[in-house]
Write a protein that holds these residues in place. Sequence first.
Motif, mmCIF file in Angstrom:
data_model
loop_
_atom_site.group_PDB
_atom_site.id
_atom_site.type_symbol
_atom_site.label_atom_id
_atom_site.label_comp_id
_atom_site.label_asym_id
_atom_site.label_seq_id
_atom_site.Cartn_x
_atom_site.Cartn_y
_atom_site.Cartn_z
ATOM 1 N N GLY A 1 -3.369 -3.252 2.008
ATOM 2 C CA GLY A 1 -2.305 -2.982 2.981
ATOM 3 C C GLY A 1 -2.839 -2.797 4.384
ATOM 4 O O GLY A 1 -4.029 -2.594 4.602
ATOM 5 N N GLY A 2 -1.920 -2.912 5.325
ATOM 6 C CA GLY A 2 -2.276 -2.740 6.729
ATOM 7 C C GLY A 2 -1.154 -3.273 7.604
ATOM 8 O O GLY A 2 -0.322 -4.076 7.156
ATOM 9 N N GLU B 1 0.821 -4.944 -1.107
ATOM 10 C CA GLU B 1 1.032 -4.001 -2.205
ATOM 11 C C GLU B 1 1.584 -4.701 -3.451
ATOM 12 O O GLU B 1 1.413 -4.231 -4.572
ATOM 13 N N LEU C 1 -1.037 -5.492 -5.991
ATOM 14 C CA LEU C 1 -1.438 -4.376 -6.843
ATOM 15 C C LEU C 1 -0.439 -4.180 -7.983
ATOM 16 O O LEU C 1 -0.819 -4.037 -9.150
ATOM 17 N N PRO D 1 -5.604 2.459 7.455
ATOM 18 C CA PRO D 1 -5.858 1.600 8.616
ATOM 19 C C PRO D 1 -6.283 2.387 9.854
ATOM 20 O O PRO D 1 -6.998 1.860 10.706
HETATM 21 P P1 NAD Z 1 -3.442 6.223 3.103
HETATM 22 O O1 NAD Z 1 -3.802 6.871 1.816
HETATM 23 O O2 NAD Z 1 -4.084 4.927 3.410
HETATM 24 O O3 NAD Z 1 -3.808 7.228 4.310
HETATM 25 C C1 NAD Z 1 -3.175 8.506 4.504
HETATM 26 C C2 NAD Z 1 -4.075 9.375 5.402
HETATM 27 O O4 NAD Z 1 -5.221 9.805 4.653
HETATM 28 C C3 NAD Z 1 -4.620 8.636 6.617
HETATM 29 O O5 NAD Z 1 -4.698 9.507 7.720
HETATM 30 C C4 NAD Z 1 -6.016 8.222 6.199
HETATM 31 O O6 NAD Z 1 -6.933 8.099 7.258
HETATM 32 C C5 NAD Z 1 -6.418 9.346 5.255
HETATM 33 N N1 NAD Z 1 -7.313 8.877 4.188
HETATM 34 C C6 NAD Z 1 -6.953 8.185 3.067
HETATM 35 N N2 NAD Z 1 -8.030 7.898 2.339
HETATM 36 C C7 NAD Z 1 -9.097 8.395 3.009
HETATM 37 C C8 NAD Z 1 -10.487 8.397 2.762
HETATM 38 N N3 NAD Z 1 -11.048 7.832 1.672
HETATM 39 N N4 NAD Z 1 -11.300 8.985 3.685
HETATM 40 C C9 NAD Z 1 -10.783 9.567 4.770
HETATM 41 N N5 NAD Z 1 -9.486 9.609 5.058
HETATM 42 C C10 NAD Z 1 -8.632 9.020 4.179
HETATM 43 O O7 NAD Z 1 -1.865 6.100 3.118
HETATM 44 P P2 NAD Z 1 -0.899 5.418 4.215
HETATM 45 O O8 NAD Z 1 -1.421 5.677 5.597
HETATM 46 O O9 NAD Z 1 0.452 5.881 3.845
HETATM 47 O O10 NAD Z 1 -0.971 3.853 3.918
HETATM 48 C C11 NAD Z 1 -1.833 2.937 4.606
HETATM 49 C C12 NAD Z 1 -1.746 1.580 3.931
HETATM 50 O O11 NAD Z 1 -2.246 1.667 2.594
HETATM 51 C C13 NAD Z 1 -0.319 1.045 3.817
HETATM 52 O O12 NAD Z 1 -0.341 -0.343 4.050
HETATM 53 C C14 NAD Z 1 0.060 1.374 2.384
HETATM 54 O O13 NAD Z 1 1.063 0.522 1.886
HETATM 55 C C15 NAD Z 1 -1.249 1.176 1.691
HETATM 56 N N6 NAD Z 1 -1.416 1.909 0.427
HETATM 57 C C16 NAD Z 1 -2.144 1.269 -0.521
HETATM 58 C C17 NAD Z 1 -2.407 1.929 -1.707
HETATM 59 C C18 NAD Z 1 -3.268 1.230 -2.716
HETATM 60 O O14 NAD Z 1 -3.869 0.207 -2.388
HETATM 61 N N7 NAD Z 1 -3.384 1.751 -3.921
HETATM 62 C C19 NAD Z 1 -1.950 3.228 -1.927
HETATM 63 C C20 NAD Z 1 -1.236 3.872 -0.907
HETATM 64 C C21 NAD Z 1 -0.972 3.193 0.281
#
Ligand code: NAD
Length: 360
Positions: A77-78, A91, A94, A285
Amino acid sequence: MKKKCKIAVLAGDGIGLEIMESALKVLDVISKKYGIEFEFRKALVGGAAIDETGDPLPEETLKLCKESDAVLFGAVGGEKWDNLPTDKRPEKGLLKIRKELDLFANIRPAKAYNALLDSSPLKNNIIKGVDLIVLRELTGGIYFGEPRGIEERNGEKVGFNTMIYYEHEIKRIAKLAFELARGRRKKVTSVDKANVLEVSALWREVVTQVHNDYTDVDLEHMYVDNCAMQLIRRPKDFDVIVTGNMFGDIISDEAGALTGSLGMLPSASIGERYAFYEPIHGSAPDIAGKGIANPIAMILSAAMMLDITCKLPQASKDIEKAVDKVLEEGYRTTDIWSPGTKKVSTDEMTDLIIKYIQES
Ligand code: NAD
């Protein structure tokens, strides 16, 4: 122990790429230490796959997953792909993999690290020592039951879904719960709403039957509303929580939130033939490409793979211990940093974990 493990490596987008590199570096070290051979086969998924092929899950990627012992997945995602139609978004890739691989069980551990107790929303004395897993049925229940829909009845709209479980669906997840508990503190809490729902009454009956083959494990039944409360009041008392799709959706998020850090939470999804390992967070992102992502959730997902798919529980424990040690020594990525601790990058955190694995 397996001598060789074929792993489909799907890094995806954003920080998925960075944290996957960390997990592969750790697995290389495990390979040398334990004499297990990994065959890593990389493939595109999510936004990266859309850019290359127009499809978030190209046939080739799916085929590779089906030919592997396990799938290691980063995140997808992004912003770049946010305006695509729903069925073309990253997504979707997935969701399609989960469905195609028929992953009926989702395992989410929630563990409180002594060094991070302050990031929990709960008081230190309540969260200290928490080490539980939520095992959620993933392919049945109310999210998939038929009939479902919105229609007009007696001049007004009515929405309806069907909560349905077949005996065989309950049996296989209950069996997995007892197997997992055997390698832990030997306690299963089966969560349902048997005081109101017939489907839950059957759930309870079947779990109790399966328990006959696992009398070395304690079984308790708990209503879901009570479980939601007890998870906050006395989370330490839980070991393996097993429950249906919708209750598990809610309870697993609640359990994850207890420990406070998204970057620390791994997961596994298991089917009859396939297994899929991923951190629970997304592609973040906002921090992608900066080298500051926390690689621990991804590394711990690889540790779950070593335990469940590669039958190498010792290697998995080595990784968990190394993570404990790194945190105890005060090293933190930005997301879990607090004053008085040492801020490190993704690579530095990975190298420290590797160092402690090698020393153990
Ligand atoms: P996210 O989990 O990517 O991030 C939420 C917050 O937590 C952000 O501030 C991020 O910087 C922080 N964060 C998350 N994982 C981190 C890590 N390993 N280290 C440090 N900080 C971390 O959720 P979001 O911002 O709601 O979604 C971003 C993108 O990811 C969207 O496109 C969404 O659809 C996608 N997404 C994908 C999955 C997956 O691939 N399983 C799950 C959730 C969201």
